[in-house]
Design a protein around this motif. Sequence first.
Motif, PDB file in Angstrom:
ATOM      1  N   SER A  39      74.718  49.068  34.011  1.00  0.00           N
ATOM      2  CA  SER A  39      74.815  49.969  32.856  1.00  0.00           C
ATOM      3  C   SER A  39      73.627  49.826  31.912  1.00  0.00           C
ATOM      4  N   ALA A  40      72.877  48.703  32.028  1.00  0.00           N
ATOM      5  CA  ALA A  40      71.727  48.483  31.144  1.00  0.00           C
ATOM      6  C   ALA A  40      70.586  49.457  31.420  1.00  0.00           C
ATOM      7  N   LEU A  41      70.639  50.158  32.548  1.00  0.00           N
ATOM      8  CA  LEU A  41      69.583  51.125  32.868  1.00  0.00           C
ATOM      9  C   LEU A  41      69.405  52.167  31.775  1.00  0.00           C
ATOM     10  N   VAL A  42      70.506  52.525  31.114  1.00  0.00           N
ATOM     11  CA  VAL A  42      70.432  53.557  30.081  1.00  0.00           C
ATOM     12  C   VAL A  42      69.514  53.134  28.939  1.00  0.00           C
ATOM     13  N   ASN A  43      69.268  51.848  28.804  1.00  0.00           N
ATOM     14  CA  ASN A  43      68.377  51.381  27.744  1.00  0.00           C
ATOM     15  C   ASN A  43      66.967  51.951  27.887  1.00  0.00           C
ATOM     16  N   HIS A  44      66.555  52.247  29.116  1.00  0.00           N
ATOM     17  CA  HIS A  44      65.226  52.847  29.293  1.00  0.00           C
ATOM     18  C   HIS A  44      65.157  54.224  28.634  1.00  0.00           C
ATOM     19  N   ARG A  45      66.232  54.974  28.726  1.00  0.00           N
ATOM     20  CA  ARG A  45      66.267  56.287  28.057  1.00  0.00           C
ATOM     21  C   ARG A  45      66.242  56.106  26.542  1.00  0.00           C
ATOM     22  N   LEU A  46      66.993  55.139  26.054  1.00  0.00           N
ATOM     23  CA  LEU A  46      67.007  54.874  24.615  1.00  0.00           C
ATOM     24  C   LEU A  46      65.628  54.418  24.144  1.00  0.00           C
ATOM     25  N   ALA A  47      64.962  53.611  24.968  1.00  0.00           N
ATOM     26  CA  ALA A  47      63.631  53.120  24.600  1.00  0.00           C
ATOM     27  C   ALA A  47      62.622  54.254  24.532  1.00  0.00           C
ATOM     28  N   HIS A  48      62.771  55.213  25.420  1.00  0.00           N
ATOM     29  CA  HIS A  48      61.860  56.367  25.403  1.00  0.00           C
ATOM     30  C   HIS A  48      62.135  57.228  24.179  1.00  0.00           C
ATOM     31  N   ALA A  49      63.417  57.442  23.879  1.00  0.00           N
ATOM     32  CA  ALA A  49      63.771  58.245  22.705  1.00  0.00           C
ATOM     33  C   ALA A  49      63.326  57.570  21.409  1.00  0.00           C
ATOM     34  N   ALA A  50      63.268  56.233  21.420  1.00  0.00           N
ATOM     35  CA  ALA A  50      62.872  55.484  20.226  1.00  0.00           C
ATOM     36  C   ALA A  50      61.358  55.461  20.034  1.00  0.00           C
ATOM     37  N   CYS A  51      60.643  56.082  20.977  1.00  0.00           N
ATOM     38  CA  CYS A  51      59.177  55.987  20.956  1.00  0.00           C
ATOM     39  C   CYS A  51      58.560  57.362  21.206  1.00  0.00           C
ATOM     40  N   PRO A  52      58.770  58.325  20.290  1.00  0.00           N
ATOM     41  CA  PRO A  52      58.250  59.683  20.528  1.00  0.00           C
ATOM     42  C   PRO A  52      56.739  59.743  20.631  1.00  0.00           C
ATOM     43  N   GLY A  53      56.037  58.756  20.085  1.00  0.00           N
ATOM     44  CA  GLY A  53      54.585  58.760  20.145  1.00  0.00           C
ATOM     45  C   GLY A  53      54.014  57.999  21.316  1.00  0.00           C
ATOM     46  N   PHE A  54      54.846  57.699  22.334  1.00  0.00           N
ATOM     47  CA  PHE A  54      54.378  56.895  23.459  1.00  0.00           C
ATOM     48  C   PHE A  54      53.273  57.592  24.239  1.00  0.00           C
TER      49      PHE A  54
END
Length: 295
Positions: free
Chosen positions: A212-227
Motif C-alpha cells: 500500500s506504500a506505493l501510493v506515496n509516490h503519487r503523493l510525493a509527485h503531487a507535493a512537488c509541482p515544480g519537479f
Amino acid sequence: MIDIDGVELWTEEFGDVTHPPILLVMGSMTQGILWPDEFVGRLVAAGRRVIRYDHRDTGRSATFDFEKQPYTWHDIKDDVLRVMDAYGLDSAHLVCHSAGGLLGQLIAVEHPERVRTLTVIGSSPLGGHEGAVIMRALTGQPQPEGSLPPPRPEFVAHFQKVIAAPPPADRREQVERMIEEARVLHGTALPFDEDAERRLQERVLERARDLSALVNHRLAHAACPGFEPEGVLDRIKAPTLVIEGTHEPAKPGHSAIIADRIPGAELLMIEGMGHMLPPQAYEELAAAIIRHTTR
C-alpha cells in the motif's frame, strides 16, 4: 541494504567492480527486479558492473508514513545519487525506465559530472508534464494544443476501469489485476507470457514490505509541482540514447520529443515492444546499451 541520510534502500550488484558501472533506475511505484535477470545478465556478460535497486516505498526498501514523513520526487531523485554514493561511484552510466527517465534527465541537467551516459526507455520529456496528459485522457478532458501525445485507447480504457473498481478482495485478485495491467502495458504486438508474469507478480508481492506504500509516490509527485523544469533538456551534455517500442501504449511518440530536445541524442525504436521490457527485446536492448556505454 544501504542507509544514507537515514534512507534505507535495497540494492543488488552484478559483475566485476572494475568494469564500467551501469545504474538501473526503474519507474514510479516499481521494484528494481522489474529489470529482468536475463537482461541484466547480458549487460554483465558484456563487461559491465550493473546495479539495480528498489525505490523507497517499494520492495524491500524502507517504507514511510507519508503524513509524518512526507517527501517529494526530488527526494526520490536524490536516492539515485545515494545509491551511487554508497557504491563509491563519482559517476555512472544511467539506464532509466518510464518515470525513472525523468529522474535520469533531471540528474543529467543538475549533476552532469555524475552521468557518463544517459539511456532513457519508455519515458517522457522532462517538463512535458506527462502525468497531466494521462489524467486528462482518463477523465475525458481535451488536450491543450502543444501537449504531449496522449496514451493509446486501450491504456485509457484499462485504467478507467481500474479507477472505478473496488479494492481487490484478496491476494489472488490482486495478482490477477497486476497481470492485467502488465498485459496492457506489454502492448499488442508481441505474445504475452501470462505464466511468467504471474511468477513475477507473486515475487513482487512477496518482496514488498508494504504494497500500500506505493501510493506515496503519487503523493510525493503531487507535493512537488515544480519537479519538472521546462526548457532545460538542451543543457544535457551526457551522450543520450532514447528508446521506445513501436507499440508503446502509455507514452507513444514521447521518445522522439526527448531525442529532439537533447543535443546529439540518438533515438532507437524497437519493433513490437510496448511499455514493458519483453524477452523478445532483451538482445536488442542490451546490445544498444553496450554500444552506447562504450562511447
